[in-house]
Design an enzyme around this catalytic site. Structure first.
Site, PDB file in Angstrom:
ATOM      1  N   ARG A 232       0.851  -1.209   0.000  1.00 32.94           N
ATOM      2  CA  ARG A 232       0.000   0.000   0.000  1.00 32.94           C
ATOM      3  C   ARG A 232       0.876   1.243   0.000  1.00 32.94           C
ATOM      4  NH1 ARG A 232      -2.031   0.966   6.146  1.00 32.94           N
ATOM      5  NH2 ARG A 232      -0.305  -0.014   7.218  1.00 32.94           N
TER       6      ARG A 232
ATOM      7  N   LYS B 295       2.320   6.330   1.772  1.00 32.67           N
ATOM      8  CA  LYS B 295       1.747   5.126   2.395  1.00 32.67           C
ATOM      9  C   LYS B 295       0.243   5.288   2.469  1.00 32.67           C
ATOM     10  CE  LYS B 295       2.570   2.527   6.684  1.00 32.67           C
ATOM     11  NZ  LYS B 295       3.587   2.423   7.757  1.00 32.67           N
TER      12      LYS B 295
ATOM     13  N   ASP C 143      -6.384  -3.676   0.884  1.00 29.25           N
ATOM     14  CA  ASP C 143      -7.012  -2.696  -0.003  1.00 29.25           C
ATOM     15  C   ASP C 143      -6.044  -1.580  -0.398  1.00 29.25           C
ATOM     16  OD1 ASP C 143      -6.699  -1.400   2.376  1.00 29.25           O
ATOM     17  OD2 ASP C 143      -8.823  -0.988   2.725  1.00 29.25           O
ATOM     18  N   GLY C 144      -4.835  -1.629   0.139  1.00 27.00           N
ATOM     19  CA  GLY C 144      -3.854  -0.606  -0.210  1.00 27.00           C
ATOM     20  C   GLY C 144      -4.077   0.731   0.474  1.00 27.00           C
TER      21      GLY C 144
ATOM     22  N   ARG D 115       6.132   9.498   3.903  1.00 26.07           N
ATOM     23  CA  ARG D 115       7.264   9.089   4.741  1.00 26.07           C
ATOM     24  C   ARG D 115       8.563   9.480   4.058  1.00 26.07           C
ATOM     25  NH1 ARG D 115       7.129   3.119   6.895  1.00 26.07           N
ATOM     26  NH2 ARG D 115       7.740   2.431   4.840  1.00 26.07           N
TER      27      ARG D 115
ATOM     28  N   ASP E  49      11.541  -7.509   8.137  1.00 25.41           N
ATOM     29  CA  ASP E  49      11.204  -6.531   7.089  1.00 25.41           C
ATOM     30  C   ASP E  49      10.958  -5.145   7.673  1.00 25.41           C
ATOM     31  OD1 ASP E  49       8.981  -8.283   8.030  1.00 25.41           O
ATOM     32  OD2 ASP E  49       7.752  -6.729   7.131  1.00 25.41           O
ATOM     33  N   ASN E  50      10.899  -5.061   8.987  1.00 24.22           N
ATOM     34  CA  ASN E  50      10.683  -3.754   9.617  1.00 24.22           C
ATOM     35  C   ASN E  50      11.964  -3.241  10.266  1.00 24.22           C
ATOM     36  OD1 ASN E  50       8.010  -3.696   8.831  1.00 24.22           O
ATOM     37  ND2 ASN E  50       7.281  -4.640  10.725  1.00 24.22           N
TER      38      ASN E  50
ATOM     39  N   ASP F 127       8.525   1.783  10.530  1.00 22.36           N
ATOM     40  CA  ASP F 127       7.278   1.048  10.698  1.00 22.36           C
ATOM     41  C   ASP F 127       6.671   1.253  12.090  1.00 22.36           C
ATOM     42  OD1 ASP F 127       5.116  -0.816  10.509  1.00 22.36           O
ATOM     43  OD2 ASP F 127       6.148  -1.601   8.763  1.00 22.36           O
TER      44      ASP F 127
HETATM   45  P1  AMP Z   1       3.453  -4.165   8.205  1.00 20.12           P
HETATM   46  O1  AMP Z   1       2.680  -4.874   9.256  1.00 20.12           O
HETATM   47  O2  AMP Z   1       3.119  -2.703   8.067  1.00 20.12           O
HETATM   48  O3  AMP Z   1       4.932  -4.376   8.333  1.00 20.12           O
HETATM   49  O4  AMP Z   1       2.991  -4.778   6.801  1.00 20.12           O
HETATM   50  C1  AMP Z   1       3.232  -6.115   6.422  1.00 20.12           C
HETATM   51  C2  AMP Z   1       2.882  -6.306   4.976  1.00 20.12           C
HETATM   52  O5  AMP Z   1       1.471  -6.136   4.745  1.00 20.12           O
HETATM   53  C3  AMP Z   1       3.562  -5.334   4.044  1.00 20.12           C
HETATM   54  O6  AMP Z   1       3.949  -6.066   2.882  1.00 20.12           O
HETATM   55  C4  AMP Z   1       2.476  -4.330   3.716  1.00 20.12           C
HETATM   56  O7  AMP Z   1       2.686  -3.697   2.472  1.00 20.12           O
HETATM   57  C5  AMP Z   1       1.226  -5.187   3.716  1.00 20.12           C
HETATM   58  N1  AMP Z   1       0.017  -4.400   4.014  1.00 20.12           N
HETATM   59  C6  AMP Z   1      -0.332  -3.857   5.205  1.00 20.12           C
HETATM   60  N2  AMP Z   1      -1.502  -3.211   5.130  1.00 20.12           N
HETATM   61  C7  AMP Z   1      -1.929  -3.315   3.848  1.00 20.12           C
HETATM   62  C8  AMP Z   1      -3.092  -2.855   3.123  1.00 20.12           C
HETATM   63  N3  AMP Z   1      -4.051  -2.123   3.707  1.00 20.12           N
HETATM   64  N4  AMP Z   1      -3.168  -3.162   1.814  1.00 20.12           N
HETATM   65  C9  AMP Z   1      -2.202  -3.885   1.210  1.00 20.12           C
HETATM   66  N5  AMP Z   1      -1.116  -4.367   1.822  1.00 20.12           N
HETATM   67  C10 AMP Z   1      -0.963  -4.087   3.126  1.00 20.12           C
HETATM   68 MG    MG Z   2       6.303  -3.132   7.575  1.00 15.99          MG
END
Ligand code: AMP
Ligand code: MG
Length: 486
Positions: free
Chosen positions: A91, A111, A123-124, A174, A255-256, A265
């Protein structure tokens, strides 16, 4: 059209093409600014009048500027220890980069700007409150002088997002030294393993990371090993700084974790009020993997995953490469301990290098653990006592007070106070204040949000008008759980 913003083409476009996918943001129906960070805009060398309709259009996911190259990055990662080979910016898009007056290059990343090819189920989109939370806490980290990604703006999209009910949607801008994560290296190594061409992607990524973060290493005899050592050292410093202010990241998946050493993150992160070594806030961290006290060992675990990815670059001989990696990784605990001890020495106003400090610091942890004192205000109170103000310790702190006072007395008073005043923040983003500010913002009242942001810019200052922001939560105000907000 952001024409006055000197965007450069994103450097990720120089990587092998499987590191990214072209991704267009989805234009929002009715964008409007919620917050624009003029101070950061100035630091980045953006024009004074940057918050124009054109910039609003761009930073809310509208039409990109001519020549812009929007990319979503691929990465892998261990989420709560479980391997996930394909994640990526689901997203988020990087709309370009800027060369700032401080000599560094920064990614400009949106973001919540709509789904990318990496959005599988999501949903991005992002909620206004999750984006304001990231804005608030990342800017608080900057105020605390802790390396962090920054927040340039939050723009509301005018479209709802659905997260148990309709919520206002928003896009956060960001700003980061880079978006190369431990997980980006894991992705590179994973892709390389599917072919028999050697570590081509890992090397391309390492070369790019060195160009961006360690340009001096390009000439080094062992640039990749030196690069790894630099990442280890930065993380040891970063995690120590988190621990010194009671920051709990909450989702230290590989990844964070950024190669740049910036905090990245801001999902369920939180600052602890009452001290608790095992404190966890994140609603999804039931096992406490990312509890306060586990942060150093988790960082080291993630750095081991980074070393595994870089291994073929360290040496042609596998056993030698492994030995070099292990030696470099093994420096983490002592580097971390040095950073932590140096920070505690400043927080307590002790004389650097005094052999008695260790014992005072051991007593500090014991006292905090037994009394569960408010972590932030404990140190504020010590600072005020060192200043000679008429404040008294809690009775329960008694075992700590005598040894501390004796050690403090050995230090030069001016130096002790100077160190304490810049190491012991009065204002942190306390969870209950953050939640109150976000709840008001959701109702359209941004006053508490702006007030909290302003206070967090100067967290070390004495500000009598902000006594309410310094106070720990009343029992009924305590926030026990925080949420990812994805
Ligand atoms: P995070 O928990 O922010 O580290 O996200 C983990 C993964 O989920 C990453 O690849 C994000 O891009 C994906 N992600 C989180 N929220 C969304 C969303 N609303 N739509 C699409 N991908 C998401
Ligand atoms: Mg992340």
């Amino acid at each position: 059209m952001g024409a006055e913003i000197p965007f450069r083409e994103s450097f990720y476009l120089g990587l092998p093409s499987d590191f990214y996918k072209a991704a267009q943001p989805s234009p929002p129906p009715a964008p409007h600014w919620v917050v624009f960070n003029e101070r950061l805009a100035r630091e980045l060398g953006l024009p004074q009048d940057a918050d124009t309709p054109e910039l609003l259009n761009l930073l809310s996911g509208g039409a990109p500027p001519n020549g812009s190259s929007n990319v979503a990055l691929a990465y892998s990662g261990h989420q709560f220890g479980v391997w996930n080979p394909l994640m990526g910016d689901g997203r988020a898009v990087i709309v370009g980069e800027v060369a700032a007056p401080d000599g560094h290059v920064y990614d400009i990343h949106l973001k919540g700007s709509g789904p990318t090819p990496f959005a599988r189920r999501g949903d991005g989109r992002a909620t206004l409150s999750a984006m304001l939370r990231e804005y608030l806490v990342s800017e608080a980290m900057a105020g605390l002088k802790i390396p962090t990604t920054r927040s340039l703006a939050v723009a509301a999209t005018g479209a709802p997002v659905f997260r148990d009910g309709a919520r206002p949607g928003a896009v956060l801008t960001r700003v980061a030294r880079s978006h190369i994560r431990v997980g980006t290296f894991q992705y590179a190594a994973g892709r390389d393993a599917t072919e028999e061409l050697g570590p081509v992607r890992v090397q391309a990524l390492a070369d790019a990371a060195i160009r961006r973060h360690e340009p001096d290493l390009a000439q080094a005899e062992q640039p990749y090993l030196e690069f790894y050592r630099a990442v280890v050292a930065r993380q040891a410093g970063l995690i120590a700084q988190w621990m010194l202010v009671g920051f709990i990241h909450g989702v230290m998946n590989s990844d964070n974790m950024a190669i740049s050493g910036e905090t990245i993150d801001f999902g369920p992160c939180a600052f602890m009020d009452s001290f608790n070594m095992r404190q966890v806030y994140s609603s999804i961290d039931a096992a406490g993997r990312y509890a306060y006290k586990n942060q150093p060992s988790i960082a080291q675990w993630n750095l081991a995953r980074l070393a595994e990815s870089l291994l073929p670059l360290f040496h042609n001989d596998e056993a030698t490469a492994l030995r070099l990696a292990q030696e470099a990784l093994a420096t983490f605990p002592s580097l971390y301990a040095q950073n932590l001890a140096a920070g505690l020495t400043r927080k307590l106003g002790l004389r650097p290098g005094d052999p008695d400090n260790e014992q005072v610091i051991a007593l500090l942890w014991k006292t905090l653990g037994e009394t569960r004192a408010d972590f932030t205000n404990f140190f504020v109170r010590l600072t005020e006592m060192a200043e000679g103000l008429d404040v008294a310790p809690d009775e329960t702190w008694a075992p700590f007070m005598e040894p501390w006072r004796a050690a403090l007395g050995k230090n030069d008073k001016t130096e002790a106070l100077a160190a304490m005043r810049v190491s012991n923040p009065r204002i942190i983003p306390r969870n209950h204040r953050v939640e109150q500010a976000l709840a008001a913002a959701n109702e359209g009242n941004l006053k508490p949000f702006h007030r909290l942001c302003a206070a967090l810019q100067n967290p070390f200052e004495r500000a009598p008008g902000n006594a309410d922001l310094q106070a720990p939560p009343k029992p009924e105000e305590v926030v026990h759980e925080t949420f990812c907000g994805t």
